[in-house]
Design a protein around this motif. Structure first.
Motif, short mmCIF file in Angstrom:
data_model
loop_
_atom_site.label_atom_id
_atom_site.label_comp_id
_atom_site.label_asym_id
_atom_site.label_seq_id
_atom_site.Cartn_x
_atom_site.Cartn_y
_atom_site.Cartn_z
N ALA A 107 -21.64 -52.09 -28.99
CA ALA A 107 -20.43 -51.59 -28.32
C ALA A 107 -19.37 -52.68 -28.22
CB ALA A 107 -20.79 -51.06 -26.92
N LEU A 108 -19.79 -53.92 -27.92
CA LEU A 108 -18.85 -55.05 -27.88
C LEU A 108 -18.20 -55.25 -29.23
CD1 LEU A 108 -20.64 -57.86 -25.80
CD2 LEU A 108 -18.47 -56.75 -25.25
N ARG A 109 -19.01 -55.22 -30.28
CA ARG A 109 -18.50 -55.43 -31.64
C ARG A 109 -17.48 -54.36 -32.02
NH1 ARG A 109 -22.60 -57.89 -35.76
NH2 ARG A 109 -22.02 -56.08 -37.00
N GLN A 110 -17.79 -53.11 -31.69
CA GLN A 110 -16.89 -52.03 -32.10
C GLN A 110 -15.57 -52.11 -31.35
OE1 GLN A 110 -17.39 -49.86 -34.69
NE2 GLN A 110 -15.21 -49.53 -34.28
N ALA A 111 -15.61 -52.44 -30.05
CA ALA A 111 -14.37 -52.56 -29.28
C ALA A 111 -13.48 -53.66 -29.86
CB ALA A 111 -14.69 -52.83 -27.81
N ALA A 112 -14.10 -54.76 -30.27
CA ALA A 112 -13.32 -55.86 -30.87
C ALA A 112 -12.76 -55.46 -32.22
CB ALA A 112 -14.21 -57.10 -31.00
N ARG A 113 -13.53 -54.71 -33.01
CA ARG A 113 -13.02 -54.24 -34.30
C ARG A 113 -11.80 -53.34 -34.11
NH1 ARG A 113 -16.44 -54.06 -39.03
NH2 ARG A 113 -18.16 -55.53 -38.78
N ASP A 114 -11.84 -52.51 -33.07
CA ASP A 114 -10.70 -51.64 -32.80
C ASP A 114 -9.46 -52.46 -32.46
OD1 ASP A 114 -12.35 -49.47 -33.24
OD2 ASP A 114 -12.74 -49.10 -31.11
N ARG A 115 -9.64 -53.53 -31.68
CA ARG A 115 -8.49 -54.38 -31.34
C ARG A 115 -7.94 -55.10 -32.57
NH1 ARG A 115 -11.90 -55.58 -26.97
NH2 ARG A 115 -12.48 -57.60 -27.86
N LEU A 116 -8.82 -55.46 -33.50
CA LEU A 116 -8.39 -56.19 -34.68
C LEU A 116 -7.54 -55.34 -35.63
CD1 LEU A 116 -11.57 -58.30 -35.54
CD2 LEU A 116 -9.38 -59.17 -34.73
N HIS A 117 -7.60 -54.02 -35.48
CA HIS A 117 -6.75 -53.17 -36.32
C HIS A 117 -5.27 -53.45 -36.10
CE1 HIS A 117 -10.04 -51.06 -37.99
NE2 HIS A 117 -10.33 -50.31 -36.94
N PRO A 144 -10.20 -65.01 -23.72
CA PRO A 144 -8.89 -64.37 -23.78
C PRO A 144 -8.75 -63.51 -25.02
CG PRO A 144 -8.73 -66.68 -24.42
CD PRO A 144 -10.12 -66.47 -23.91
N PRO A 145 -7.95 -62.45 -24.96
CA PRO A 145 -7.73 -61.59 -26.14
C PRO A 145 -6.88 -62.31 -27.18
CG PRO A 145 -6.33 -60.90 -24.31
CD PRO A 145 -7.22 -61.98 -23.78
N GLU A 146 -7.51 -62.78 -28.21
CA GLU A 146 -6.85 -63.58 -29.26
C GLU A 146 -7.58 -63.28 -30.55
OE1 GLU A 146 -6.56 -67.14 -31.84
OE2 GLU A 146 -8.32 -66.53 -30.69
N VAL A 147 -6.90 -63.40 -31.69
CA VAL A 147 -7.44 -62.88 -32.93
C VAL A 147 -8.80 -63.49 -33.27
CG1 VAL A 147 -6.09 -64.53 -34.30
CG2 VAL A 147 -6.96 -62.44 -35.37
N PHE A 148 -8.99 -64.81 -33.10
CA PHE A 148 -10.25 -65.41 -33.48
C PHE A 148 -11.35 -65.12 -32.45
CE2 PHE A 148 -7.45 -67.85 -36.30
CZ PHE A 148 -8.16 -67.71 -37.48
N SER A 149 -10.99 -65.00 -31.18
CA SER A 149 -11.99 -64.59 -30.18
C SER A 149 -12.46 -63.17 -30.46
CB SER A 149 -11.40 -64.67 -28.78
OG SER A 149 -11.08 -66.00 -28.43
#
Length: 428
Positions: free
Chosen positions: A40-50, A136-141
């Motif tokens: 679930a963590l991975r998928q939420a981050a993938r969504d933000r990376l879009h 923090p919400p940042e591309v590499f994080s």
């Protein structure tokens, strides 16, 4: 299967869709998660990376940092985790460390290695991988979260007599993207020390994209030492996120030695009054290394303070970058914050870009910042040579004296001596 991330030299001119594809290329190499809770963590981050792209020089926080070496690197799908031959080699590597520790955590290529770890001491608890994320919400994080293979979560309690030591080891048998994640909860009124080491087996060409998170309870104290000493061919981007409750103390020491490209993002959120933060960094770069430190201290409560001293030692064609922010909003009255960046250039071709930065809205504060850039003084070298030292000994002594302020508070003593030896070895 091998994919090369787009190596166009002027990435700022590429359309956003093309730069988003670079992230998708990296995500193709995500290893399978070790725990179902991570999906679930991975998928939420993938969504933000879009909605994100790899940074370019047109992004303010990245305008001095050249990511072309990352864009030009070829990556491969990861091999099976915890290969027995690699585990045996790492075991031999760890035998060289001699000072006592209360616990030892080992991650190899981002995976927790129980065979080499010791987590059975009072006050050290290994938790399920479900602590709240505070990075923090940042591309590499977000990229780290989207590619998580494993996550080590610890709870530290009481007054631990010796440090907890965490090893992040990158193997030489793959050119992959490694995303180690460590999350630590320091219980209220606890006093603990934690040492992080980022190491490589010979020839490592991995991209290590790490995140470490510390949550300090009320009146907790954490002394943290972070040593990045990976292979000269490795790429290292790391984030250290700290959240401090009332009356807590965080003392961080970051030593950066390795990697052809290294960047450390230090993010501190002071959420409770009466908290104190000390940040001390030392970056030593030679050849054509790029060493970048970005820090930010956010005061969200009054009656707190911070002190930051960051030093760079740069030789050959090395490039050092420092950007430090101190943010003091109206609520953070009676803040006392200082920030200083000092750079020593050992070569006419070495360079540094430095930007200490204060953002203050509160009107009852004491804040200062500054930066200096210098070279070894000819008269100092002459003086030491007149006392019987040769030129190399004189230069070594002056460089060591410059770095000493950053090393003197590091404990235990064998660790500090090891860092001093690595510093001198790198100069030669």
């Amino acid at each position: 299967m091998t994919i090369t991330v787009n190596a166009n030299s002027d990435q700022a001119d590429l359309p956003k869709a093309s730069r988003t594809n670079e992230l998708n290329d990296l995500l193709n190499f995500a290893p399978p998660p070790r725990h179902a809770e991570l999906e679930a963590l991975r998928q939420a981050a993938r969504d933000r990376l879009h909605e994100q792209t790899l940074p370019t020089p047109r992004d303010e926080d990245w305008r001095f940092t050249d990511l072309s070496v990352l864009r030009a690197r070829s990556f491969q799908a990861p091999i099976a985790p915890l290969n027995p031959e690699i585990v045996a080699e790492v075991r031999h590597l760890l035998c060289e460390r001699s000072f006592p520790t209360v616990a030892q955590i080992v991650l190899i290529d981002g995976y927790f290695c129980g065979e080499l770890s010791r987590v059975n001491a009072a006050g050290v608890e290994l938790l399920p991988p479900s602590l709240p994320a505070i990075a923090p919400p940042e591309v590499f994080s977000d990229l780290n979260t989207a590619m998580l293979a494993d996550r080590v979560c610890l709870r530290l309690t009481g007054s631990l007599p010796e440090p907890v030591e965490v090893f992040f080891v990158s193997s030489r048998q793959q050119q992959s993207v490694v995303s180690p994640r460590l999350s630590v909860e320091v219980a209220a009124h606890s006093q603990v020390s934690l040492i992080e080491r980022f190491l490589s087996l010979t020839g490592d060409q991995q991209f290590t994209n790490s995140v470490t998170e510390f949550s300090l309870g009320v009146s907790a104290r954490l002394r943290h030492v972070r040593i990045q000493h990976q292979s000269p061919t490795a790429i290292h981007i790391g984030c250290t996120a700290v959240c401090q409750a009332q009356d807590s103390d965080y003392e961080g020491h970051a030593i950066d030695l390795g990697g052809c490209l290294s960047r450390h993002n230090w993010q501190v959120q002071i959420q409770g009054s009466g908290s104190q933060t000390i940040l001390k960094g030392l970056a030593i770069a030679m050849d054509s290394q790029i060493m970048d430190t970005h820090s930010a201290v956010f005061f969200n409560a009054p009656h707190s303070g911070s002190e930051q001293i960051h030093k760079c030692i740069l030789g050959d064609r090395a490039h050092g970058i420092f950007n430090g922010r101190v943010v003091v909003p109206q609520v953070a009255q009676l803040t006392d914050a200082s920030q200083l960046n000092r750079t020593l250039l050992l070569s006419d071709k070495a360079r540094v870009d430095t930007k200490p930065q204060l953002e203050i809205v509160a009107d009852n504060v004491k804040c200062s910042h500054g930066a200096t850039v210098s070279q070894l003084a000819a008269e100092d070298i002459f003086y030491l040579r007149s006392r019987g030292l040769d030129e190399r000994q004189a230069r070594d002594l002056l460089v060591k004296a410059f770095a000493l302020e950053q090393l003197v508070a590091i404990e235990p003593d064998p660790l500090r001596q090891e860092i001093e030896e690595a510093l001198l070895a790198k100069l030669h």
